[in-house]
Design a protein around this motif. Structure first.
Motif, mmCIF file in Angstrom:
data_model
loop_
_atom_site.group_PDB
_atom_site.id
_atom_site.type_symbol
_atom_site.label_atom_id
_atom_site.label_comp_id
_atom_site.label_asym_id
_atom_site.label_seq_id
_atom_site.Cartn_x
_atom_site.Cartn_y
_atom_site.Cartn_z
ATOM 1 N N ILE A 225 0.749 -1.137 0.011
ATOM 2 C CA ILE A 225 -0.108 0.108 0.132
ATOM 3 C C ILE A 225 0.874 1.334 0.146
ATOM 4 C CG2 ILE A 225 -1.573 1.399 1.513
ATOM 5 C CD1 ILE A 225 -2.874 -1.291 2.226
ATOM 6 N N LEU A 226 1.823 1.389 0.624
ATOM 7 C CA LEU A 226 2.783 2.464 0.925
ATOM 8 C C LEU A 226 3.508 2.759 -0.434
ATOM 9 C CD1 LEU A 226 4.289 1.783 4.446
ATOM 10 C CD2 LEU A 226 2.669 3.478 3.599
ATOM 11 N N LYS A 227 3.534 1.840 -1.442
ATOM 12 C CA LYS A 227 4.246 1.925 -2.599
ATOM 13 C C LYS A 227 3.047 2.370 -3.669
ATOM 14 C CE LYS A 227 7.463 -1.885 -2.076
ATOM 15 N NZ LYS A 227 7.839 -3.327 -2.732
ATOM 16 N N ILE A 228 1.852 2.518 -3.385
ATOM 17 C CA ILE A 228 0.988 3.143 -4.258
ATOM 18 C C ILE A 228 1.160 4.787 -4.472
ATOM 19 C CG2 ILE A 228 -1.795 3.487 -4.648
ATOM 20 C CD1 ILE A 228 -1.981 0.794 -3.227
ATOM 21 N N PRO A 229 1.314 5.132 -5.549
ATOM 22 C CA PRO A 229 1.861 6.653 -5.600
ATOM 23 C C PRO A 229 0.523 7.736 -5.172
ATOM 24 C CG PRO A 229 1.320 5.657 -7.802
ATOM 25 C CD PRO A 229 1.282 4.550 -6.809
ATOM 26 N N SER A 230 -0.626 7.055 -5.816
ATOM 27 C CA SER A 230 -1.918 7.955 -5.304
ATOM 28 C C SER A 230 -2.268 8.130 -3.931
ATOM 29 C CB SER A 230 -3.043 7.566 -6.344
ATOM 30 O OG SER A 230 -4.152 8.004 -5.703
ATOM 31 N N ILE A 231 -2.643 9.013 -3.511
ATOM 32 C CA ILE A 231 -2.990 9.288 -1.919
ATOM 33 C C ILE A 231 -4.655 8.711 -1.859
ATOM 34 C CG2 ILE A 231 -3.816 10.483 -0.024
ATOM 35 C CD1 ILE A 231 -1.715 12.751 -0.993
ATOM 36 N N THR A 232 -5.216 8.727 -2.921
ATOM 37 C CA THR A 232 -6.621 8.242 -2.995
ATOM 38 C C THR A 232 -6.333 6.751 -2.853
ATOM 39 O OG1 THR A 232 -7.559 10.209 -4.027
ATOM 40 C CG2 THR A 232 -8.737 8.412 -4.155
ATOM 41 N N GLY A 233 -5.682 6.281 -3.828
ATOM 42 C CA GLY A 233 -5.432 4.694 -3.918
ATOM 43 C C GLY A 233 -4.878 4.164 -2.413
ATOM 44 N N ARG A 234 -4.218 4.867 -1.797
ATOM 45 C CA ARG A 234 -3.707 4.552 -0.644
ATOM 46 C C ARG A 234 -4.930 4.254 0.381
ATOM 47 N NH1 ARG A 234 1.040 7.516 -1.674
ATOM 48 N NH2 ARG A 234 0.363 9.074 -0.059
#
Length: 314
Positions: A225-234
């Protein structure tokens, strides 16, 4: 020769909550309301998942089984507990007491493995999303659910068999509202070493293995999850796991407080309080947590509420 002359106990006296005086009716009504709400909310979750096509996914199948385990667990303890509150104390035959221990253990152990299965589902969904449809097929889901329940029925069986071989004589008072293993071992007038050994052996795969598995999977999930670039995606990824994490913390927290780090003998009231939390409050909170925090379940509830409003207007 002395042991042979001792009178064998045929029933146990459960003290429940002792003399509650004028609070008896109030506590009975409060606990009864909580129990009814817990049963109703868990049945509601099962029915909602069953009739809603959009909720026919692995996560909600495991959630419905979690609710089923809560129903079976509370149904084996709470009715007798309510009776003890009304009458002050109650008697159970030795066979019924041992059977209650087994029937309470089955859904509790199944729940440990169901929580582990749910963490595996979240791990595949977040860490390996392209393999999710292939990995979490319906036959695979049924196999996982069946395995969880088979383990729930199998693991407490050797403990139950060894408990049935114990002899109980002279003392028959259990200062609790259900038949737990600790007071049963204290009342036995025969050697309990075999039961204690089997209990320890069973406890490792039942408690430690699922907990370690959940911990490892969530470490991997958080790293992904921490590797997901989008804040919304996280935020979306975290929201799909938060309800499960809360329930895991509540479940293993109460189990640890009662069995792994139990209160001392002089804190029996604290032990009863933790057991009430475990048997009454937690089964009510679990479906509420998922209902309030899960967008899909809220959407399904709102759809049926809207349908009922339109149907009444027609």
């Amino acid at each position: 020769m002395e042991e042979k002359n001792q009178t064998l106990v045929t029933e146990f006296l459960l003290l429940g909550f002792g003399n509650l005086h004028n609070l008896r009716i109030v506590i009975f009504i409060l606990f009864l309301i909580i129990h009814i709400m817990a049963l109703a909310s868990n049945v509601f979750v099962i029915v909602l998942i069953w009739v809603t096509q959009s909720l026919h996914s692995p996560m909600y199948l495991f959630l419905s089984q979690l609710s089923l385990s809560e129903i079976l667990f509370t149904s084996n303890i709470v009715p007798n507990m309510l009776w003890l509150i009304l009458v002050g104390e109650g008697r159970l035959s030795v066979s019924r007491c041992l059977s209650q221990f087994y029937l309470v253990s089955v859904p509790s152990i199944a729940q440990c493995f169901l929580l582990a299965a749910m963490s595996l589902d979240r791990h595949v969904a977040i860490c390996r999303p392209l393999h999710y449809a292939i990995t979490m097929t319906f036959p695979h889901q049924l196999q996982m659910v069946t395995t969880c329940w088979l383990l729930g029925f199998t693991f407490p069986l050797p403990v139950y068999i060894f408990l049935c071989q114990l002899k109980f004589c002279c003392h028959n008072v259990i200062n609790h509202f259900f038949c737990d293993i600790a007071p049963l071992l204290r009342l036995s007038c025969s050697s309990t070493s075999s039961v204690e050994l089997v209990t320890v052996v069973v406890s490792f795969p039942v408690l430690l293995t699922p907990f370690m598995f959940i911990t490892v999977t969530y470490i991997s999930i958080i790293q992904t999850i921490l590797k997901i670039p989008s804040i919304t995606g996280r935020q979306k990824a975290f929201s799909t796991c938060s309800s499960h994490l809360i329930i895991v913390c509540m479940y293993y927290g109460t189990l640890s407080a009662i069995y792994i780090f139990p209160p001392k003998d002089n804190s029996i009231h604290l032990n009863k309080g933790l057991s009430v939390l475990y048997t009454l409050v937690t089964p009510l909170l679990n479906p509420l947590i998922y209902s309030l925090r899960n967008q899909d379940i809220r959407g399904a509830i709102w759809k049926y509420v809207t349908f009922l409003k339109l149907w009444k207007e027609v």
